[in-house]
Design a protein around this motif. Structure first.
Motif, PDB file in Angstrom:
ATOM      1  N   GLN A 280     -16.807  35.801  31.804  1.00  0.00           N
ATOM      2  CA  GLN A 280     -16.233  35.316  30.546  1.00  0.00           C
ATOM      3  C   GLN A 280     -16.161  36.448  29.526  1.00  0.00           C
ATOM      4  O   GLN A 280     -15.187  36.560  28.766  1.00  0.00           O
ATOM      5  N   ALA A 281     -17.187  37.283  29.518  1.00  0.00           N
ATOM      6  CA  ALA A 281     -17.191  38.417  28.599  1.00  0.00           C
ATOM      7  C   ALA A 281     -16.022  39.363  28.891  1.00  0.00           C
ATOM      8  O   ALA A 281     -15.404  39.910  27.964  1.00  0.00           O
ATOM      9  N   MET A 282     -15.696  39.566  30.179  1.00  0.00           N
ATOM     10  CA  MET A 282     -14.565  40.414  30.534  1.00  0.00           C
ATOM     11  C   MET A 282     -13.252  39.807  30.054  1.00  0.00           C
ATOM     12  O   MET A 282     -12.376  40.516  29.523  1.00  0.00           O
ATOM     13  N   HIS A 283     -13.103  38.507  30.203  1.00  0.00           N
ATOM     14  CA  HIS A 283     -11.886  37.840  29.728  1.00  0.00           C
ATOM     15  C   HIS A 283     -11.737  38.029  28.224  1.00  0.00           C
ATOM     16  O   HIS A 283     -10.656  38.363  27.729  1.00  0.00           O
ATOM     17  N   GLU A 284     -12.817  37.834  27.479  1.00  0.00           N
ATOM     18  CA  GLU A 284     -12.762  37.980  26.029  1.00  0.00           C
ATOM     19  C   GLU A 284     -12.479  39.427  25.638  1.00  0.00           C
ATOM     20  O   GLU A 284     -11.786  39.691  24.645  1.00  0.00           O
ATOM     21  N   ALA A 285     -12.971  40.364  26.402  1.00  0.00           N
ATOM     22  CA  ALA A 285     -12.737  41.776  26.105  1.00  0.00           C
ATOM     23  C   ALA A 285     -11.263  42.139  26.263  1.00  0.00           C
ATOM     24  O   ALA A 285     -10.717  42.906  25.459  1.00  0.00           O
ATOM     25  N   ILE A 286     -10.612  41.604  27.285  1.00  0.00           N
ATOM     26  CA  ILE A 286      -9.192  41.894  27.479  1.00  0.00           C
ATOM     27  C   ILE A 286      -8.373  41.306  26.335  1.00  0.00           C
ATOM     28  O   ILE A 286      -7.417  41.927  25.840  1.00  0.00           O
ATOM     29  N   VAL A 287      -8.742  40.109  25.880  1.00  0.00           N
ATOM     30  CA  VAL A 287      -8.048  39.495  24.749  1.00  0.00           C
ATOM     31  C   VAL A 287      -8.251  40.347  23.488  1.00  0.00           C
ATOM     32  O   VAL A 287      -7.304  40.573  22.724  1.00  0.00           O
ATOM     33  N   ALA A 288      -9.483  40.831  23.275  1.00  0.00           N
ATOM     34  CA  ALA A 288      -9.748  41.674  22.110  1.00  0.00           C
ATOM     35  C   ALA A 288      -8.946  42.979  22.183  1.00  0.00           C
ATOM     36  O   ALA A 288      -8.423  43.463  21.171  1.00  0.00           O
ATOM     37  N   ALA A 289      -8.825  43.556  23.384  1.00  0.00           N
ATOM     38  CA  ALA A 289      -8.035  44.775  23.553  1.00  0.00           C
ATOM     39  C   ALA A 289      -6.567  44.520  23.246  1.00  0.00           C
ATOM     40  O   ALA A 289      -5.892  45.344  22.611  1.00  0.00           O
ATOM     41  N   SER A 290      -6.058  43.369  23.685  1.00  0.00           N
ATOM     42  CA  SER A 290      -4.668  43.018  23.418  1.00  0.00           C
ATOM     43  C   SER A 290      -4.411  42.910  21.919  1.00  0.00           C
ATOM     44  O   SER A 290      -3.391  43.395  21.408  1.00  0.00           O
ATOM     45  N   TRP A 386       1.257  43.840  30.748  1.00  0.00           N
ATOM     46  CA  TRP A 386       0.690  44.915  29.939  1.00  0.00           C
ATOM     47  C   TRP A 386       0.138  44.338  28.645  1.00  0.00           C
ATOM     48  O   TRP A 386       0.343  43.156  28.329  1.00  0.00           O
ATOM     49  N   LEU A 387      -0.555  45.176  27.903  1.00  0.00           N
ATOM     50  CA  LEU A 387      -1.050  44.808  26.582  1.00  0.00           C
ATOM     51  C   LEU A 387      -0.104  45.382  25.542  1.00  0.00           C
ATOM     52  O   LEU A 387       0.200  46.573  25.565  1.00  0.00           O
ATOM     53  N   GLY A 388       0.358  44.560  24.634  1.00  0.00           N
ATOM     54  CA  GLY A 388       1.284  45.032  23.607  1.00  0.00           C
ATOM     55  C   GLY A 388       1.994  43.872  22.944  1.00  0.00           C
ATOM     56  O   GLY A 388       2.087  42.769  23.507  1.00  0.00           O
ATOM     57  N   ALA A 389       2.519  44.120  21.746  1.00  0.00           N
ATOM     58  CA  ALA A 389       3.163  43.047  20.991  1.00  0.00           C
ATOM     59  C   ALA A 389       4.422  42.520  21.676  1.00  0.00           C
ATOM     60  O   ALA A 389       4.843  41.387  21.425  1.00  0.00           O
TER      61      ALA A 389
END
Length: 479
Positions: A280-290, A386-389
């Protein structure tokens, strides 16, 4: 694609003298930085250095109205024509404008003494400096018209001594080793562009290490990474490695990868210490990075008026990460960066633990192509996540593993796995002592990519995974 400053075409590489391909920023043969080759200087007229004419007084005193050129001597025994005249054959003046002390007549004639010149007020002739750069001094241009000499050789003792103690906080040029580096990253003496801090980065933290390199073709490093460790609520350790790859076709890809790596790392450290399940922490980290990458696209209101395309070309990057917590190995990713598992016992099977968000992976998953055909296609590395707007939809992937044997976790960008694509190829590239020395192992893997051509930025993090002897069985859950 990222825009780069176009250098004038060079006929051959200054490093190895091989002709570079058109548009190359680095030599394909030796990796020489072609962007650092200074522009060809403009032409400067060549001034002939002539002997000043003899003073009228000296000519009158000697009774010579004009110079009498001596006849050429006969050819000597070496069959080489003798010179028409020698410097001692002719009257002249020294560099201070005074008549020469003596005059010799040619062909063995009697040497006669020139009349004594009038006294000269000033320093002795031996103390008069000979200069050909009098424009360097006030009033010099009006007297001689000589052109100023080029910049002093940085290797001279005088210049090296002046640069031996640069200003506080200043940097010394890596090319000439004497000039100071200006705030823009160029030598004030020779103009050479200095290596940037992100061109090559290394970090070792306990049992985890990472190395990132610009590669041989890109003009900057658009990858980034973060490695860290923390303690879980029960006191057991947790190790984190995040690797991000900037999307070159987007604006500011280097900023995007750095923002994503830092945000994901901070989020994981906070969540793990709080007791959140690592997956769960990894999922939240990817969202925070995005969210961190999306924030880069927010510009002041006036910025869009002169650069409307920038809003459509938002900063973007991929992300892959691994967490070792307790007996679990958690991986998470968006994009085409990968995680490999290399067991300590190389006779055991290796594995790739991630699936690419790419055109090639979609073709294989849909059964339209086999893996060899898909990755041979020129569209193979077109990413679908990818991560980005401007990403279509954020779909973080996470997976949890419980290895039953010790091994090595390889977290890397496509700059490495392009040269070791299959799990078996990656295992073959990993040095045998990487488990005990992960930093050296990461350095060797980056070198493997550079030796293969280094066409992309290269980043790799290595995490040795140890298990308790009584551990048995393995489990894997993917979402």
């Amino acid at each position: 694609m990222s825009q780069s400053h176009q250098q004038p075409a060079l006929p051959k590489c200054p490093g190895c003298e091989e002709p570079p391909a058109a548009g190359d920023l680095f030599c394909g043969a030796c990796g020489y930085d072609l962007s650092a080759v200074p522009a060809r200087p403009g032409d400067r007229p060549t001034m002939a250095i002539t002997v000043p004419p003899a003073a009228p007084e000296a000519s009158a005193a000697s009774g010579v109205e004009a110079v009498r050129w001596p006849a050429a001597a006969e050819i000597d025994s070496s069959d080489v024509p003798a010179p028409v005249h020698r410097p001692s054959d002719l009257p002249g003046t020294d560099s201070g404008g005074r008549p020469l002390a003596e005059q010799e007549q040619v062909q063995g004639q009697v040497r006669e003494q020139a009349p004594e010149p009038e006294p000269v007020v000033g320093p002795e002739p031996s103390a008069v400096p000979v200069r050909h750069d009098d424009r360097a001094e006030p009033g010099g241009a009006e007297h001689s018209g000589d052109f100023a000499l080029a910049a002093p050789d940085p290797r001279t003792a005088e210049h090296a001594a002046a640069a031996a103690a640069p200003a506080a906080g200043g940097k010394l040029c890596v090319a000439c080793r004497s000039g100071r580096v200006d705030p823009d990253g160029y030598c004030e003496n020779c103009g050479h562009a200095q290596p940037r801090e992100r061109d090559h980065m290394e970090q070792e933290l306990g049992s985890v290490a990472a190395v990132s390199d610009r590669g041989l073709r890109h003009h900057r490093n658009e990858d980034s990474f973060a490695v860290s460790s923390t303690a879980l609520p029960d006191g057991s350790p947790a190790v984190v490695a995040i690797v991000c790859d900037g999307v070159s076709s987007a604006s500011r890809p280097d900023e995007a990868s750095a923002a994503a790596a830092n945000a994901a790392n901070e989020s994981l450290l906070e969540s793990l210490a709080r007791g959140t399940h690592p997956q769960q922490a990894m999922h939240e980290a990817i969202v925070a990075a995005s969210e961190a990458v999306n924030a880069l696209a927010q510009e002041p209101a006036g910025a869009m008026e002169h650069d409307a395309h920038r809003h459509q070309n938002a900063p973007a990057c991929t992300l892959v990460g691994a967490v070792m917590a307790g007996e679990l190995l958690i991986v998470g990713w968006v994009g085409d960066s990968r995680v490999y598992w290399v067991p300590e016992d190389r006779t055991q099977p290796t594995a790739r633990l991630t699936e690419d968000d790419s055109w090639a992976a979609q073709m294989v998953a849909a059964g339209l192509m086999n893996e060899a055909e898909a990755y041979a296609d020129e569209r193979a590395h077109a990413i679908t996540g990818w991560l980005g707007a401007d990403a279509y939809e954020l779909e973080p992937h996470t997976a949890a593993f419980k290895p039953d044997r010790p091994g090595l976790v390889v977290v890397c960008t496509d700059g490495l796995w392009n040269y070791a694509e299959s799990a078996e190829e990656m295992a073959a590239a990993v040095p045998a002592d990487a488990q005990e020395n992960p930093l050296r192992g990461a350095q060797v893997l980056v070198g493997h990519a550079l030796d293969g051509g280094g066409h992309d930025n290269v980043t790799v993090a290595l995490l040795p995974f140890a298990v308790r002897p009584q551990g048995a069985g393995s489990a894997c859950e993917t979402v």
